[in-house]
Scaffold this active site. Sequence first.
Site, PDB file in Angstrom:
ATOM      1  N   ASP A  10       0.873  -1.162   0.000  1.00 57.57           N
ATOM      2  CA  ASP A  10       0.000   0.000   0.000  1.00 57.57           C
ATOM      3  C   ASP A  10       0.920   1.224   0.000  1.00 57.57           C
ATOM      4  O   ASP A  10       2.100   1.132   0.355  1.00 57.57           O
ATOM      5  CB  ASP A  10      -0.878  -0.030   1.252  1.00 57.57           C
ATOM      6  CG  ASP A  10      -1.765   1.186   1.353  1.00 57.57           C
ATOM      7  OD1 ASP A  10      -2.426   1.525   0.354  1.00 57.57           O
ATOM      8  OD2 ASP A  10      -1.798   1.804   2.432  1.00 57.57           O
ATOM      9  N   ASP A  12      -0.098   5.022   1.006  1.00 59.48           N
ATOM     10  CA  ASP A  12      -0.326   5.976   2.097  1.00 59.48           C
ATOM     11  C   ASP A  12      -0.409   5.250   3.431  1.00 59.48           C
ATOM     12  O   ASP A  12      -1.233   4.353   3.610  1.00 59.48           O
ATOM     13  CB  ASP A  12      -1.608   6.766   1.834  1.00 59.48           C
ATOM     14  CG  ASP A  12      -1.579   7.461   0.478  1.00 59.48           C
ATOM     15  OD1 ASP A  12      -0.520   7.974   0.104  1.00 59.48           O
ATOM     16  OD2 ASP A  12      -2.627   7.465  -0.197  1.00 59.48           O
TER      17      ASP A  12
END
Length: 185
Positions: A10, A12
């Site tokens: 991922d 953020d």
Amino acid sequence: MRRRPAVFLDRDGTIIEDVGYLRQPDDVRLLPGAAHAISLLNRAGLAAVVVTNQSGIARGLFSTEEYQAGERRLDQLLARENARLDGHYFCPHLPELTGPCDCRKPGPLLYRQAADELDLDPGRSWWVGDRLRDVLAAEHFGGRGIILGSAESEAEPSASRFPHADDLASAVDMILSHSQLLSPP
């Protein structure tokens, strides 16, 4: 030639600070230890691939071009630390506005696309993120997931079926310590 494993990351809250809807490339800030962790994946021969939901595009908060400027900024910051990402994949949708899609995490589309384009073996791969949806696809593909932090596991009891790590550096340590899982059977 055998397909190689990957670590699907991922963006953020995993690699960079989560500032909400990232509009400006100058707001891209690496989390402590993230670049070094990615460089360790690079040296181990594991593909490091970002897969991220970017509903801010569907919401009209920023454009695809602005998102891609943030990608380039992330790549620049990582290169300064001798680290690199093998690919960036993003879902620009928000089901409430754009309808359902297969690319929004935990949907399989972006992972399949990355596997095809980068010659990856999802069954020998890892998923790392700070939310349950970041790692759920690991179960679909027969891979393994690691959730960062503890907030998600407290809010979502089903997250307890995945191991947890404090940050990306700790997750990469876990992955590299399981090197026998990365080797062909």
